[in-house]
Design an enzyme around this catalytic site. Structure first.
Site, PDB file in Angstrom:
ATOM      1  N   GLY A  66     -89.583 -16.958  11.020  1.00  0.00           N
ATOM      2  CA  GLY A  66     -91.019 -17.113  11.159  1.00  0.00           C
ATOM      3  C   GLY A  66     -91.809 -16.318  12.152  1.00  0.00           C
ATOM      4  O   GLY A  66     -91.461 -15.218  12.505  1.00  0.00           O
ATOM      5  N   SER A  67     -92.635 -17.041  12.965  1.00  0.00           N
ATOM      6  CA  SER A  67     -93.404 -16.205  13.857  1.00  0.00           C
ATOM      7  C   SER A  67     -92.836 -15.687  14.995  1.00  0.00           C
ATOM      8  O   SER A  67     -93.334 -14.893  15.680  1.00  0.00           O
ATOM      9  CB  SER A  67     -94.687 -16.893  14.062  1.00  0.00           C
ATOM     10  OG  SER A  67     -95.357 -17.605  13.194  1.00  0.00           O
ATOM     11  N   VAL A  68     -91.661 -16.031  15.376  1.00  0.00           N
ATOM     12  CA  VAL A  68     -90.807 -15.692  16.342  1.00  0.00           C
ATOM     13  C   VAL A  68     -90.312 -14.278  16.126  1.00  0.00           C
ATOM     14  O   VAL A  68     -90.187 -13.424  17.116  1.00  0.00           O
ATOM     15  CB  VAL A  68     -89.449 -16.513  16.810  1.00  0.00           C
ATOM     16  CG1 VAL A  68     -90.092 -17.741  17.367  1.00  0.00           C
ATOM     17  CG2 VAL A  68     -88.658 -16.597  15.820  1.00  0.00           C
ATOM     18  N   PHE A  69     -90.338 -13.938  14.746  1.00  0.00           N
ATOM     19  CA  PHE A  69     -90.033 -12.402  14.787  1.00  0.00           C
ATOM     20  C   PHE A  69     -91.185 -11.441  14.818  1.00  0.00           C
ATOM     21  O   PHE A  69     -91.182 -10.043  14.772  1.00  0.00           O
ATOM     22  CB  PHE A  69     -89.862 -12.402  12.954  1.00  0.00           C
ATOM     23  CG  PHE A  69     -89.051 -11.030  12.482  1.00  0.00           C
ATOM     24  CD1 PHE A  69     -87.890 -10.694  12.663  1.00  0.00           C
ATOM     25  CD2 PHE A  69     -90.015  -9.951  11.730  1.00  0.00           C
ATOM     26  CE1 PHE A  69     -87.293  -9.457  12.396  1.00  0.00           C
ATOM     27  CE2 PHE A  69     -89.635  -8.833  11.454  1.00  0.00           C
ATOM     28  CZ  PHE A  69     -88.081  -8.463  11.815  1.00  0.00           C
ATOM     29  N   LYS A  70     -92.270 -12.064  14.979  1.00  0.00           N
ATOM     30  CA  LYS A  70     -93.316 -11.244  15.284  1.00  0.00           C
ATOM     31  C   LYS A  70     -93.491 -10.562  16.734  1.00  0.00           C
ATOM     32  O   LYS A  70     -93.799  -9.371  17.053  1.00  0.00           O
ATOM     33  CB  LYS A  70     -94.808 -12.000  15.487  1.00  0.00           C
ATOM     34  CG  LYS A  70     -95.344 -12.698  14.106  1.00  0.00           C
ATOM     35  CD  LYS A  70     -96.408 -13.433  14.351  1.00  0.00           C
ATOM     36  CE  LYS A  70     -96.733 -14.112  12.647  1.00  0.00           C
ATOM     37  NZ  LYS A  70     -97.763 -15.295  13.023  1.00  0.00           N
TER      38      LYS A  70
END
Length: 484
Positions: free
Chosen positions: A215-219
């Site tokens: 999810g957003s931690v991959f950003k």
């Protein structure tokens, strides 16, 4: 009479030669066959005739051996078994070994030739040496903070030291007591069946063996790719991003949880986690550059051992632009272990250098003399130092002014990123809550710890679960323990 004596002597000599030939056949040519024959229990009895070596945490054994008085004499014991099960694994007379117990079995069981002063003599006599010890990198206070933080939540925590790659904590919940599997008999068989049939899979090491959509931690990875490619040169400049964002080649509109994402700066988009901004950045950076950056952070790395094997974290290398957009925000086929995401946070904190994670510092013989000491691994460049410092700045902003406030620690600089990963058919499953972070004391200015937390709680209210609410407090407790 002499003639009869000669015939008898010749016949006896022939019998002696035949006996020696058969002994040679059995002991040399057929030795492997008999050694592996299920009916031969000599090897199994010999394996447990002496105490097994210990797994050490901070110099103290968290495993031991108990004299059972049976034919398989010594059974494995565990100190605080559920706490350290994701580190040690189990050693069972019935079901074999796992994790460190398997990876270092030769040393622990005494079979490793390095434990013998004269290996050829021990081999000739089939002598079983006393097992050696394995010295781990785990810090007890950090491990306890991770285990306590998870509590009854289903999930995992991984904590690493950014400058060295030393693993400070590996926690997985729910856990189990490996001592219940140590011996043999009906009780062990019943425990094995019960653990393997449990719906929450307590024997699964979620920290290194389970992969989740990040999810957003991959950003963090997408931001690194955008900065290193030169697509973004000023993190405070507008990104010319629409809201919603039409996924290329489809009629699907990608939206945001926040209303402040249209034409947001990279800093603002990172703080409020704008899907539209990062999906568009991923598409503009392109498949090849995104995959190269992900690979630099450790994605798609096969054969990683710490020394236990680690599941491969993946970033697809063949997809269309719509799928690339979703992959850039940690969805589609992108998956990661908690250890992988802790390594991502560590690389950012370490100015873009990724140190391969490891769980064992050295192995010794029973007297404590080193058999092997881990040499310092070569760092691998995940992103440029300039890009790393900009991502550090954005991660600090998340903790000081964004959704990561629950990770703030007085007297320390903390950077973090929250994430809520969708999963299940039509994204109907309760989202996984992620939080990745790093911390350094204001006194030293050096990064001391990087942490990844994932919570997968099927009993939680979908509207309430979030990385900042569910995972960040756990990360704060782990970082605080490491800084002490």
């Amino acid at each position: 009479m002499i003639r009869c004596t000669r015939h008898a002597a010749a016949f006896c000599l022939l019998l002696l030669v035949a006996l020696l030939a058969n002994a040679t056949r059995v002991q040399v040519f057929m030795a492997g066959h008999y050694a592996t024959n299920p009916a031969n229990r000599r090897a199994e009895i010999g394996r447990y005739e002496k105490p097994r070596g210990a797994v050490l945490v901070a110099g103290r054994p968290v495993t031991g051996s108990r004299d059972s008085g049976g034919r398989l004499r010594y059974e494995r014991t565990y100190t605080e078994g559920p706490l350290y099960a994701p580190v040690t694994g189990y050693s069972s007379q019935t079901y074999g070994t796992s994790l460190i117990e398997r990876a270092a079995d030769g040393v622990l069981s005494g079979a490793d030739e390095r434990l013998a002063a004269f290996p050829w003599w021990d081999g000739l006599n089939r002598t079983r040496r006393r097992g050696g010890d394995v010295v781990t990198t785990i810090e007890p206070a950090v491990q306890r903070a991770a285990f306590k933080g998870l509590g009854r939540k289903k999930g995992a925590v991984a904590a690493v030291e950014p400058r060295t790659g030393r693993i400070l904590a590996l926690a997985s919940s729910p856990s189990y007591d490996p001592a219940r599997l140590s011996g043999n008999g009906r009780a062990v068989e019943a425990a094995w069946r019960r653990l393997n049939r449990a719906p929450d899979r307590p024997m699964l090491n979620r920290a290194i063996r389970e992969t989740y959509p990040p999810g957003s931690v991959f950003k963090v990875v997408t931001a690194a790719a955008a900065l290193d490619s030169g697509l973004v040169t000023d993190i405070e400049a507008p990104t010319d991003s629409p809201d919603p964002y039409p996924l290329p080649g489809t009629a699907t509109l990608l939206g945001n949880e926040s209303d402040d994402c249209e034409d947001a700066t990279l800093t603002d988009a990172f703080r409020v986690s704008c899907n539209t901004v990062f999906a568009r950045l991923g598409v503009t950076v392109g498949q090849r550059a995104m995959a190269a950056t992900a690979r630099g952070f450790g994605f798609n790395e096969r054969g990683l051992r710490i020394p236990s094997s680690v599941a491969v974290s993946t970033f697809d290398t063949r997809m269309d632009t719509a799928q690339l957009a979703l992959s850039a925000i940690g969805q589609y086929d992108t998956t990661a272990t908690p250890l992988q995401m802790a390594t991502v946070a560590a690389a950012v904190a370490n100015d873009g250098e990724r140190m391969p994670p490891h769980l064992v510092d050295k192995v010794t013989d029973a007297a404590g003399h080193p058999l092997a000491t881990r040499s310092r691994a070569a760092p691998r460049r995940a992103m440029s130092p300039a890009a790393a410092q900009q991502v550090q700045q954005m991660m600090v902003d998340v903790v000081e002014h964004g959704s990561g406030r629950n990770a703030a620690i007085e007297g320390a600089t903390v950077g973090g990123k929250t994430g809520t990963a969708q999963h299940g058919r039509h994204n109907e499953g309760v989202p996984y809550a992620w939080f990745i972070s790093w911390a350094k004391t204001d006194a030293t200015g050096e990064p001391e710890v990087a942490v990844a937390v994932v919570v997968e709680d099927a009993a939680a209210d979908r509207a309430e679960i979030s990385g900042g609410g569910s995972a960040a407090p756990i990360a704060r407790a782990v970082m605080r323990a490491a800084l002490r």
